[in-house]
Design a protein around this motif. Structure first.
Motif, PDB file in Angstrom:
ATOM      1  N   VAL A 175      14.451   1.625  -8.352  1.00  0.00           N
ATOM      2  CA  VAL A 175      13.140   2.221  -8.090  1.00  0.00           C
ATOM      3  C   VAL A 175      12.486   2.600  -9.408  1.00  0.00           C
ATOM      4  CG1 VAL A 175      11.938   4.110  -6.928  1.00  0.00           C
ATOM      5  CG2 VAL A 175      14.000   3.124  -5.903  1.00  0.00           C
ATOM      6  N   SER A 176      11.205   2.334  -9.524  1.00  0.00           N
ATOM      7  CA  SER A 176      10.444   2.764 -10.695  1.00  0.00           C
ATOM      8  C   SER A 176       9.922   4.166 -10.449  1.00  0.00           C
ATOM      9  CB  SER A 176       9.272   1.790 -10.932  1.00  0.00           C
ATOM     10  OG  SER A 176       8.505   2.199 -12.042  1.00  0.00           O
ATOM     11  N   ASP A 204       4.991   1.348  -2.786  1.00  0.00           N
ATOM     12  CA  ASP A 204       4.984   0.051  -3.479  1.00  0.00           C
ATOM     13  C   ASP A 204       6.004   0.002  -4.614  1.00  0.00           C
ATOM     14  OD1 ASP A 204       3.186   2.047  -4.564  1.00  0.00           O
ATOM     15  OD2 ASP A 204       2.599   0.549  -6.058  1.00  0.00           O
ATOM     16  N   ARG A 205       6.514   1.151  -5.023  1.00  0.00           N
ATOM     17  CA  ARG A 205       7.507   1.194  -6.102  1.00  0.00           C
ATOM     18  C   ARG A 205       8.943   1.205  -5.584  1.00  0.00           C
ATOM     19  NH1 ARG A 205       4.684   5.954  -9.863  1.00  0.00           N
ATOM     20  NH2 ARG A 205       2.691   4.854 -10.232  1.00  0.00           N
ATOM     21  N   SER A 254      13.204   2.624 -14.715  1.00  0.00           N
ATOM     22  CA  SER A 254      13.788   1.916 -13.572  1.00  0.00           C
ATOM     23  C   SER A 254      15.141   2.565 -13.276  1.00  0.00           C
ATOM     24  CB  SER A 254      13.948   0.432 -13.873  1.00  0.00           C
ATOM     25  OG  SER A 254      14.707   0.218 -15.057  1.00  0.00           O
ATOM     26  N   VAL A 255      15.302   3.063 -12.055  1.00  0.00           N
ATOM     27  CA  VAL A 255      16.472   3.874 -11.694  1.00  0.00           C
ATOM     28  C   VAL A 255      17.192   3.254 -10.495  1.00  0.00           C
ATOM     29  CG1 VAL A 255      17.275   6.158 -11.020  1.00  0.00           C
ATOM     30  CG2 VAL A 255      15.267   5.931 -12.517  1.00  0.00           C
ATOM     31  N   ALA A 256      18.487   2.979 -10.655  1.00  0.00           N
ATOM     32  CA  ALA A 256      19.312   2.494  -9.551  1.00  0.00           C
ATOM     33  C   ALA A 256      19.750   3.682  -8.705  1.00  0.00           C
ATOM     34  CB  ALA A 256      20.525   1.739 -10.079  1.00  0.00           C
ATOM     35  N   CYS A 257      19.530   3.559  -7.403  1.00  0.00           N
ATOM     36  CA  CYS A 257      19.806   4.686  -6.516  1.00  0.00           C
ATOM     37  C   CYS A 257      20.153   4.187  -5.118  1.00  0.00           C
ATOM     38  CB  CYS A 257      18.572   5.595  -6.467  1.00  0.00           C
ATOM     39  SG  CYS A 257      18.771   7.077  -5.460  1.00  0.00           S
ATOM     40  N   ASP A 258      21.053   4.868  -4.463  1.00  0.00           N
ATOM     41  CA  ASP A 258      21.418   4.574  -3.086  1.00  0.00           C
ATOM     42  C   ASP A 258      20.225   4.872  -2.172  1.00  0.00           C
ATOM     43  OD1 ASP A 258      22.506   4.762  -0.452  1.00  0.00           O
ATOM     44  OD2 ASP A 258      24.486   5.099  -1.313  1.00  0.00           O
ATOM     45  N   PHE A 266      12.880  12.883  -4.079  1.00  0.00           N
ATOM     46  CA  PHE A 266      12.774  11.423  -4.008  1.00  0.00           C
ATOM     47  C   PHE A 266      12.072  10.979  -2.721  1.00  0.00           C
ATOM     48  CE2 PHE A 266      16.898  11.251  -6.665  1.00  0.00           C
ATOM     49  CZ  PHE A 266      16.165  11.423  -7.830  1.00  0.00           C
ATOM     50  N   LYS A 267      12.351  11.678  -1.632  1.00  0.00           N
ATOM     51  CA  LYS A 267      11.726  11.341  -0.348  1.00  0.00           C
ATOM     52  C   LYS A 267      10.207  11.459  -0.434  1.00  0.00           C
ATOM     53  CE  LYS A 267      11.928  12.695   4.539  1.00  0.00           C
ATOM     54  NZ  LYS A 267      12.563  13.649   5.502  1.00  0.00           N
ATOM     55  N   GLU A 268       9.730  12.530  -1.048  1.00  0.00           N
ATOM     56  CA  GLU A 268       8.295  12.734  -1.215  1.00  0.00           C
ATOM     57  C   GLU A 268       7.688  11.669  -2.134  1.00  0.00           C
ATOM     58  OE1 GLU A 268       4.583  14.631  -0.659  1.00  0.00           O
ATOM     59  OE2 GLU A 268       6.491  14.806   0.413  1.00  0.00           O
ATOM     60  N   TYR A 269       8.414  11.363  -3.208  1.00  0.00           N
ATOM     61  CA  TYR A 269       7.923  10.343  -4.141  1.00  0.00           C
ATOM     62  C   TYR A 269       7.818   8.978  -3.458  1.00  0.00           C
ATOM     63  CZ  TYR A 269       7.690   7.176  -8.124  1.00  0.00           C
ATOM     64  OH  TYR A 269       7.316   6.182  -9.001  1.00  0.00           O
ATOM     65  N   CYS A 270       8.836   8.607  -2.707  1.00  0.00           N
ATOM     66  CA  CYS A 270       8.827   7.313  -2.015  1.00  0.00           C
ATOM     67  C   CYS A 270       7.703   7.246  -0.988  1.00  0.00           C
ATOM     68  CB  CYS A 270      10.168   7.066  -1.330  1.00  0.00           C
ATOM     69  SG  CYS A 270      11.547   6.832  -2.476  1.00  0.00           S
ATOM     70  N   LYS A 271       7.406   8.388  -0.367  1.00  0.00           N
ATOM     71  CA  LYS A 271       6.308   8.443   0.607  1.00  0.00           C
ATOM     72  C   LYS A 271       4.966   8.222  -0.082  1.00  0.00           C
ATOM     73  CE  LYS A 271       4.139  11.627   3.914  1.00  0.00           C
ATOM     74  NZ  LYS A 271       4.207  13.001   4.511  1.00  0.00           N
ATOM     75  N   ASN A 272       4.809   8.790  -1.281  1.00  0.00           N
ATOM     76  CA  ASN A 272       3.539   8.687  -2.002  1.00  0.00           C
ATOM     77  C   ASN A 272       3.363   7.360  -2.734  1.00  0.00           C
ATOM     78  OD1 ASN A 272       2.851  11.276  -1.184  1.00  0.00           O
ATOM     79  ND2 ASN A 272       3.748  12.241  -3.004  1.00  0.00           N
ATOM     80  N   PHE A 273       4.484   6.737  -3.107  1.00  0.00           N
ATOM     81  CA  PHE A 273       4.417   5.474  -3.864  1.00  0.00           C
ATOM     82  C   PHE A 273       5.337   4.420  -3.243  1.00  0.00           C
ATOM     83  CE2 PHE A 273       3.436   8.945  -6.774  1.00  0.00           C
ATOM     84  CZ  PHE A 273       2.240   8.507  -7.350  1.00  0.00           C
TER      85      PHE A 273
END
Length: 319
Positions: free
Chosen positions: A114-115, A200-201, A177-181, A191-198
Motif C-alpha cells: 500500500v502507498s 485507489d492506493r 510503499s508498505v507491505a501489510c496484511d 489504516f482503516k480510515e486511510y484505506c477508506k479515504n484513498f
C-alpha cells in the motif's frame, strides 16, 4: 412401512493390525511432507540468535527479520507484521526450517503493498502498540496480538518510528510503499480510515500473496545469490567477480549489448552454467543443482524439496 433404524458406534483402532500395503502407501504419501517440514531454508551466521519469545509483549528479532524479508522480496520501502502472526515463541540458534516458518506464521491472509504517507504509517504503528505504552507508572506491558512489528529499516523510539529504510523522512507527507496484511488494514483504525479515504492506493485482497510463499521465495532467492557468488568465485577472476556482482544488481536494459560490462556479465553467466552442468548436456538437472548446492552451501540447505523450489524459481518453461 417401518422406518430403518440407524446406530453409530465408535471403536478404537488400536486393537486392529495395520494393513501393510495401506501403511506403505501412507508412508510414501507423507514422506515429502515430512521432508518439507524439516527442510532448512536459512542458516544463521555464527553467534546470531533470533527470537520470537514474548512477541505479544514487545519487539522481537524474529519478527524484524521476517518483516525485512517481506520488504526485500516485494521490493517495497517498509513491511509491518502483526504480533499475533509470530506464534512459535522460540529461540533460533542454528537454522530456520520450513516447519519453523509454518509454526511462526500459520495464517494465510494476503499481504499487499500500500502507498501511504509517513504520518499514517507512524500513527498506525503507534496506535497498534497502545497496550505496550499506555500504562500506569511501574505497570508491565500488556499482551497485544494487534501490535505491529517492523522491519530493520525502521527505528522505533517510544513506540514511534523515526526512520524508513534507515533514513528520516523529509516530512510527514512523504510517501512510502508498505507491505501489510489485509487483515491489519481492516482492523487498525488509522489504516482503516486511510484505506477508506484513498481506496485507489490499496490493492484488492485477491492481488496479495500469503506470507509463507513470500518468505520461501525470499530465502530461496538468497540461496541462489550465495550459490552464484560461490560459483562465480570458482570460474572468474576477482575483478570479473566484482563487475559480475555489480552488473547483476543493475538494469541490463539500460546498457547496450555492446557494453563491455554486459558482455562480461553474459560470459560470467555462461561460466556459472557450465560449472553447474556437470554432464555437459546443455541442461542443469535437479541432481546436478543439488550437488552444487551441497558443495557450496552445505548439506543442511540442500534437501531435495528446497532444491526443487530453487529450480522452479528459474525454470521458466518447466523443462
Amino acid at each position: 412401512e417401518a422406518r430403518p433404524s440407524v446406530s453409530v458406534a465408535f471403536k478404537s483402532v488400536k486393537e486392529y493390525q495395520a494393513d501393510p500395503e495401506l501403511a506403505d502407501i501412507c508412508e510414501r504419501a507423507h514422506r515429502p511432507v515430512r521432508e518439507l517440514e524439516s527442510a532448512s531454508l536459512y542458516e544463521l551466521p555464527a553467534g546470531q540468535v533470533l527470537s520470537s519469545v514474548n512477541s505479544r509483549l514487545g519487539d522481537v528479532s524474529m519478527a524484524s527479520m521476517l518483516a525485512t524479508s517481506v520488504r526485500e522480496c516485494l521490493s517495497c520501502d517498509a513491511a509491518i507484521i502483526n504480533s499475533g502472526t509470530i506464534r512459535a515463541n522460540k529461540e533460533y540458534h542454528d537454522t530456520i526450517s520450513y516447519g519453523d516458518l509454518k509454526k511462526e506464521c500459520p495464517f494465510a491472509s494476503a499481504v499487499v503493498v500500500v502507498s501511504m504517507p509517513f504520518a499514517v504509517l507512524r500513527d498506525g504503528i503507534r496506535l497498534s502498540r497502545r497496550p505496550w505504552w499506555d500504562l500506569e507508572e511501574g505497570q508491565a506491558p500488556k499482551e497485544c496480538a494487534a501490535a505491529l512489528q517492523v522491519d530493520s529499516g525502521m527505528v522505533i523510539k517510544d513506540h514511534t518510528i523515526t526512520t524508513v529504510l534507515g533514513q528520516e523522512p523529509d516530512d510527514d507527507d512523504q510517501m512510502y510503499s508498505v507491505a501489510c496484511d489485509t487483515y491489519v488494514l481492516k482492523k487498525n483504525e488509522v489504516f482503516k480510515e486511510y484505506c477508506k479515504n484513498f481506496p485507489d492506493r490499496v490493492p484488492p485482497s485477491d492481488c496479495g500473496r500469503p506470507l509463507m510463499p513470500i518468505l520461501v521465495e525470499y530465502f530461496c532467492t538468497g540461496m541462489w545469490q550465495r550459490l552464484i557468488d560461490a560459483a562465480s568465485s570458482q570460474v572468474m577472476s576477482r575483478e570479473s567477480c566484482k563487475i559480475f556482482k555489480t552488473v547483476s544488481k543493475a538494469r541490463l536494459s539500460d546498457m547496450s549489448p555492446e557494453h563491455s560490462h554486459v558482455r562480461r556479465f553474459s560470459d560470467g553467466v555462461s561460466k556459472i552454467f557450465e560449472l553447474m552442468d556437470q554432464d555437459k548436456d546443455g541442461e542443469v538437472s535437479l541432481p546436478e543443482l543439488q550437488k552444487v548446492v551441497r558443495r557450496s552451501l552445505g548439506p543442511r540447505l540442500s534437501s531435495t524439496v528446497v532444491v526443487e523450489q530453487m529450480m522452479q524459481m528459474v525454470d521458466e518453461n518447466a523443462d
